[in-house]
Write a protein that holds these residues in place. Structure first.
Motif, PDB file in Angstrom:
ATOM      1  N   MET A  17       0.847  -1.202   0.000  1.00 25.98           N
ATOM      2  CA  MET A  17       0.000   0.000   0.000  1.00 25.98           C
ATOM      3  C   MET A  17       0.881   1.251   0.000  1.00 25.98           C
ATOM      4  O   MET A  17       1.993   1.235   0.496  1.00 25.98           O
ATOM      5  N   SER A  18       0.332   2.316  -0.533  1.00 21.89           N
ATOM      6  CA  SER A  18       1.180   3.491  -0.786  1.00 21.89           C
ATOM      7  C   SER A  18       0.973   4.595   0.222  1.00 21.89           C
ATOM      8  O   SER A  18      -0.149   4.924   0.573  1.00 21.89           O
ATOM      9  N   THR A  19       2.048   5.141   0.647  1.00 19.53           N
ATOM     10  CA  THR A  19       1.976   6.424   1.322  1.00 19.53           C
ATOM     11  C   THR A  19       2.780   7.363   0.444  1.00 19.53           C
ATOM     12  O   THR A  19       3.975   7.149   0.232  1.00 19.53           O
ATOM     13  N   ILE A  20       2.102   8.354  -0.069  1.00 16.59           N
ATOM     14  CA  ILE A  20       2.746   9.221  -1.053  1.00 16.59           C
ATOM     15  C   ILE A  20       3.166  10.516  -0.378  1.00 16.59           C
ATOM     16  O   ILE A  20       2.408  11.095   0.391  1.00 16.59           O
ATOM     17  N   GLU A  21       4.351  10.919  -0.666  1.00 20.37           N
ATOM     18  CA  GLU A  21       4.861  12.152  -0.094  1.00 20.37           C
ATOM     19  C   GLU A  21       5.349  13.046  -1.237  1.00 20.37           C
ATOM     20  O   GLU A  21       6.307  12.693  -1.934  1.00 20.37           O
ATOM     21  N   ILE A  22       4.672  14.147  -1.428  1.00 20.82           N
ATOM     22  CA  ILE A  22       5.106  15.130  -2.421  1.00 20.82           C
ATOM     23  C   ILE A  22       5.813  16.227  -1.627  1.00 20.82           C
ATOM     24  O   ILE A  22       5.232  16.783  -0.693  1.00 20.82           O
ATOM     25  N   SER A  23       7.051  16.482  -1.993  1.00 22.77           N
ATOM     26  CA  SER A  23       7.840  17.385  -1.164  1.00 22.77           C
ATOM     27  C   SER A  23       8.464  18.509  -1.997  1.00 22.77           C
ATOM     28  O   SER A  23       9.262  18.242  -2.894  1.00 22.77           O
ATOM     29  N   HIS A  24       8.066  19.726  -1.702  1.00 27.85           N
ATOM     30  CA  HIS A  24       8.605  20.932  -2.356  1.00 27.85           C
ATOM     31  C   HIS A  24       8.668  20.792  -3.871  1.00 27.85           C
ATOM     32  O   HIS A  24       9.640  21.190  -4.510  1.00 27.85           O
ATOM     33  N   LEU A  25       7.619  20.221  -4.436  1.00 30.75           N
ATOM     34  CA  LEU A  25       7.583  19.985  -5.883  1.00 30.75           C
ATOM     35  C   LEU A  25       7.460  21.307  -6.646  1.00 30.75           C
ATOM     36  O   LEU A  25       6.649  22.174  -6.292  1.00 30.75           O
ATOM     37  N   ARG A  26       8.300  21.425  -7.675  1.00 36.56           N
ATOM     38  CA  ARG A  26       8.264  22.619  -8.498  1.00 36.56           C
ATOM     39  C   ARG A  26       8.441  22.202  -9.948  1.00 36.56           C
ATOM     40  O   ARG A  26       9.271  21.343 -10.271  1.00 36.56           O
ATOM     41  N   LYS A  27       7.599  22.748 -10.827  1.00 40.16           N
ATOM     42  CA  LYS A  27       7.740  22.466 -12.254  1.00 40.16           C
ATOM     43  C   LYS A  27       7.548  23.767 -13.007  1.00 40.16           C
ATOM     44  O   LYS A  27       6.501  24.409 -12.908  1.00 40.16           O
ATOM     45  N   THR A  28       8.574  24.169 -13.733  1.00 38.98           N
ATOM     46  CA  THR A  28       8.461  25.415 -14.482  1.00 38.98           C
ATOM     47  C   THR A  28       8.503  25.110 -15.977  1.00 38.98           C
ATOM     48  O   THR A  28       9.135  24.143 -16.409  1.00 38.98           O
ATOM     49  N   TYR A  29       7.790  25.909 -16.730  1.00 38.04           N
ATOM     50  CA  TYR A  29       7.868  25.899 -18.196  1.00 38.04           C
ATOM     51  C   TYR A  29       8.339  27.288 -18.569  1.00 38.04           C
ATOM     52  O   TYR A  29       7.553  28.240 -18.501  1.00 38.04           O
ATOM     53  N   GLY A  30       9.598  27.429 -18.883  1.00 32.51           N
ATOM     54  CA  GLY A  30      10.156  28.760 -19.127  1.00 32.51           C
ATOM     55  C   GLY A  30      10.031  29.587 -17.855  1.00 32.51           C
ATOM     56  O   GLY A  30      10.359  29.106 -16.765  1.00 32.51           O
ATOM     57  N   PRO A  31       9.499  30.794 -17.965  1.00 31.15           N
ATOM     58  CA  PRO A  31       9.395  31.639 -16.775  1.00 31.15           C
ATOM     59  C   PRO A  31       8.184  31.285 -15.917  1.00 31.15           C
ATOM     60  O   PRO A  31       8.012  31.795 -14.810  1.00 31.15           O
ATOM     61  N   TYR A  32       7.321  30.381 -16.432  1.00 27.43           N
ATOM     62  CA  TYR A  32       6.038  30.117 -15.790  1.00 27.43           C
ATOM     63  C   TYR A  32       6.127  28.906 -14.864  1.00 27.43           C
ATOM     64  O   TYR A  32       6.569  27.827 -15.286  1.00 27.43           O
ATOM     65  N   ALA A  33       5.747  29.089 -13.602  1.00 31.85           N
ATOM     66  CA  ALA A  33       5.757  27.965 -12.655  1.00 31.85           C
ATOM     67  C   ALA A  33       4.369  27.334 -12.606  1.00 31.85           C
ATOM     68  O   ALA A  33       3.431  27.935 -12.098  1.00 31.85           O
ATOM     69  N   ALA A  34       4.249  26.117 -13.180  1.00 31.29           N
ATOM     70  CA  ALA A  34       2.959  25.423 -13.168  1.00 31.29           C
ATOM     71  C   ALA A  34       2.682  24.848 -11.781  1.00 31.29           C
ATOM     72  O   ALA A  34       1.550  24.798 -11.323  1.00 31.29           O
ATOM     73  N   VAL A  35       3.745  24.378 -11.134  1.00 28.46           N
ATOM     74  CA  VAL A  35       3.643  23.890  -9.754  1.00 28.46           C
ATOM     75  C   VAL A  35       4.755  24.577  -8.979  1.00 28.46           C
ATOM     76  O   VAL A  35       5.896  24.631  -9.433  1.00 28.46           O
ATOM     77  N   ASP A  36       4.395  25.142  -7.824  1.00 30.45           N
ATOM     78  CA  ASP A  36       5.332  26.014  -7.135  1.00 30.45           C
ATOM     79  C   ASP A  36       5.450  25.615  -5.659  1.00 30.45           C
ATOM     80  O   ASP A  36       4.582  25.925  -4.857  1.00 30.45           O
ATOM     81  N   ASP A  37       6.494  24.875  -5.331  1.00 27.23           N
ATOM     82  CA  ASP A  37       6.786  24.513  -3.947  1.00 27.23           C
ATOM     83  C   ASP A  37       5.605  23.803  -3.275  1.00 27.23           C
ATOM     84  O   ASP A  37       5.172  24.183  -2.191  1.00 27.23           O
ATOM     85  N   LEU A  38       5.114  22.759  -3.936  1.00 26.72           N
ATOM     86  CA  LEU A  38       3.951  22.025  -3.434  1.00 26.72           C
ATOM     87  C   LEU A  38       4.393  20.851  -2.563  1.00 26.72           C
ATOM     88  O   LEU A  38       5.174  20.012  -2.996  1.00 26.72           O
ATOM     89  N   SER A  39       3.895  20.817  -1.337  1.00 18.33           N
ATOM     90  CA  SER A  39       4.159  19.679  -0.453  1.00 18.33           C
ATOM     91  C   SER A  39       2.838  19.109   0.033  1.00 18.33           C
ATOM     92  O   SER A  39       1.972  19.853   0.500  1.00 18.33           O
ATOM     93  N   LEU A  40       2.696  17.789  -0.124  1.00 13.70           N
ATOM     94  CA  LEU A  40       1.447  17.115   0.252  1.00 13.70           C
ATOM     95  C   LEU A  40       1.765  15.689   0.647  1.00 13.70           C
ATOM     96  O   LEU A  40       2.603  15.049   0.024  1.00 13.70           O
ATOM     97  N   GLY A  41       1.065  15.190   1.652  1.00 13.48           N
ATOM     98  CA  GLY A  41       1.193  13.773   1.987  1.00 13.48           C
ATOM     99  C   GLY A  41      -0.152  13.101   1.802  1.00 13.48           C
ATOM    100  O   GLY A  41      -1.176  13.685   2.126  1.00 13.48           O
ATOM    101  N   VAL A  42      -0.145  11.895   1.236  1.00 15.44           N
ATOM    102  CA  VAL A  42      -1.395  11.154   1.082  1.00 15.44           C
ATOM    103  C   VAL A  42      -1.231   9.821   1.798  1.00 15.44           C
ATOM    104  O   VAL A  42      -0.375   9.014   1.439  1.00 15.44           O
ATOM    105  N   ASP A  43      -2.052   9.604   2.817  1.00 19.42           N
ATOM    106  CA  ASP A  43      -1.946   8.367   3.588  1.00 19.42           C
ATOM    107  C   ASP A  43      -2.541   7.203   2.823  1.00 19.42           C
ATOM    108  O   ASP A  43      -3.478   7.365   2.045  1.00 19.42           O
ATOM    109  N   SER A  44      -1.986   6.047   3.121  1.00 18.05           N
ATOM    110  CA  SER A  44      -2.470   4.812   2.528  1.00 18.05           C
ATOM    111  C   SER A  44      -3.956   4.623   2.841  1.00 18.05           C
ATOM    112  O   SER A  44      -4.395   4.879   3.963  1.00 18.05           O
ATOM    113  N   GLY A  45      -4.731   4.210   1.841  1.00 16.32           N
ATOM    114  CA  GLY A  45      -6.145   3.919   2.060  1.00 16.32           C
ATOM    115  C   GLY A  45      -7.054   5.133   2.103  1.00 16.32           C
ATOM    116  O   GLY A  45      -8.225   5.011   2.439  1.00 16.32           O
ATOM    117  N   THR A  46      -6.524   6.292   1.730  1.00 16.95           N
ATOM    118  CA  THR A  46      -7.367   7.500   1.733  1.00 16.95           C
ATOM    119  C   THR A  46      -7.849   7.801   0.326  1.00 16.95           C
ATOM    120  O   THR A  46      -7.176   7.491  -0.650  1.00 16.95           O
TER     121      THR A  46
END
Lengths: 132, 304
Positions: B1-30
């Motif tokens: 089973m998965s426990t997902i941890e997204i930590s300080h995720l950032r994705k830029t396309y040129g000057p544009y930040a589509a995802v900016d310092d995103l942190s999220l945890g998803v518990d197993s079974g949620t």
């Protein structure tokens, strides 16, 4: 259990509280009898189309309030000796919320404790004439 | 089973930040609902989670480990846009998945397609938008995955089939599957999700359990004696996230103890004080809307 439960997910009231309130009300009104089996968490989640953990949370709290009991492998049942007390407690819960909301409103429009007491006495005379 | 941890995720396309310092945890079974306006970064987040887009910075881990090819056996993904091969039939897509994934249940896929009333002999190019969604959903739910990532899984479906997808999600959740999904249909999120996160312009603006947010977030409303009445100290109260004021009417968004704030507002001289429940749509809109510029507003909500 008869299909007495409905939830309104779009309401501002948390779904697990809606389930708890409705089970208590059903017990208070005798729609759910002592010893009657509740649907499984999964079944009720599918019937209501809501998250199973939300249903599980409602069942846990109903168990804590002694409204239902769960035995592993058999399921959840309305408690025999708990029915009378939980029905009364459920009615009190509903009444307390209504009264608190009403009194807040009354206070905010500037009525005094004495004014409120007169109003309450008049209302009691109207609804409980036999106990005057 | 998965426990997902997204930590300080950032994705830029040129000057544009589509995802900016995103942190999220998803518990197993949620069941986790990801909400956000169009272009908020939901799809990009999913793509980064799946390695379909390379994160500019930050990480995503599954049970503490980065994504490896073997992880894909456990993850089923329904993308927002159709990834079906136009020249292949629905049955051929099912067969392709049967060969690719060891736990794939072809019989289950067949049942699901029947439930969605899809003829497996049809080529993908003959399918409507909603039918394409249904095919991708049917294939994903036949995977026996531990983790479902569903990007708008009801897009283009009629209300009957939308409800059918929700029931499938609830069924999977009941067997312990972890589900992350996005949807613009807030009513669906309100039903299926236990936890939610709201993202806006790539940033996290709100997260929490749906039922807790509803229990805690309220509007406390009252009428002040005159338009110039001061709200001494009220706007600085830590329970109040935002105060909107128009003439004599004041509307406070609170994050807890609405009754206490109502008492406070009453003692500040307000009349007709009442507490208003908020549904998830209201909570979402407050989280993503800037404070009303026409009113005298104190907006204090930032990412928490």
């Amino acid at each position: 259990m008869p299909a007495v439960l409905t939830v309104d997910p779009r309401s501002g009231v948390p779904i697990y509280l809606q389930i708890i309130e409705q089970v208590k009300r059903s017990v208070a009104l005798g729609v759910l009898q002592a010893g009657e089996q509740l649907p499984t968490v999964k079944q009720l989640a599918l019937d209501l189309t809501v998250n199973p953990n939300t249903v599980a949370r409602a069942y846990r709290e109903l168990e804590r309030d002694s409204v239902i009991e769960t035995s592993p492998g058999r399921g959840s049942f309305v408690r025999g000796n708990g029915v009378a007390t939980s029905a009364r407690a459920a009615a009190s819960d509903v009444a307390r919320d209504v009264l608190n909301a009403a009194l807040r409103e009354v206070k905010s429009v500037g009525l005094t404790r004495g004014d409120v007491r007169e109003l309450v006495d008049a209302a009691l005379d109207r609804w409980f004439p036999e106990e005057q | 089973m998965s426990t997902i941890e997204i930590s300080h995720l950032r994705k830029t396309y040129g000057p544009y930040a589509a995802v900016d310092d995103l942190s999220l945890g998803v518990d197993s079974g949620t069941v986790f609902g990801l909400l956000g306006p169009n272009g908020a970064g939901k799809t990009t987040t999913f793509k980064c989670m799946l390695g379909l887009a390379r994160a500019t910075a930050g990480s995503v881990t599954y049970d503490g480990k980065p994504l490896v090819p073997q992880t894909f056996e456990r993850i089923a993904y329904v993308p927002e846009r159709s990834v079906l091969y136009e020249w292949m039939t629905v049955a051929e897509h099912v067969e392709m998945n049967r060969r690719a994934f060891t736990k794939f249940d072809a019989a289950r896929a067949g049942e699901l397609l029947t439930a969605f009333q899809i003829d497996p002999r049809k080529k993908a190019r003959a399918l409507s938008k909603g039918m394409r969604t249904a095919v991708m959903v049917a294939v994903a739910f036949a995977r026996n995955a531990d983790l479902l990532i569903l990007d708008e899984p009801t897009s283009g479906l009629d209300p009957v089939n939308q409800r059918h997808v929700l029931s499938l999600m609830i069924n999977e959740a009941a067997r312990g599957c972890t589900i992350i999904f996005s949807s613009h249909q807030i009513g669906q999120v309100e039903r299926a999700a236990e936890q939610i996160a709201v993202i806006d312009k790539g940033r996290l603006v709100l997260k929490g359990a749906v039922d807790d947010l509803k229990a805690d977030r309220k509007i406390v409303e009252g009428i002040l004696p005159d338009a110039n009445a001061a709200l001494n100290g009220i706007a600085d109260d830590p329970r109040i996230l935002r105060a909107d004021r128009a003439e004599r009417i004041v509307r406070l968004l609170v994050n807890r103890d609405a009754d206490g704030v109502a008492t406070l507002l009453g003692s500040a001289g307000a009349a007709g004080v009442r507490v208003v429940d908020l549904n998830l749509e209201d909570i979402f809109l407050y989280a993503v809307s800037p404070a009303d510029a026409t009113a005298d507003v104190v907006a204090k909500e930032t990412a928490r």
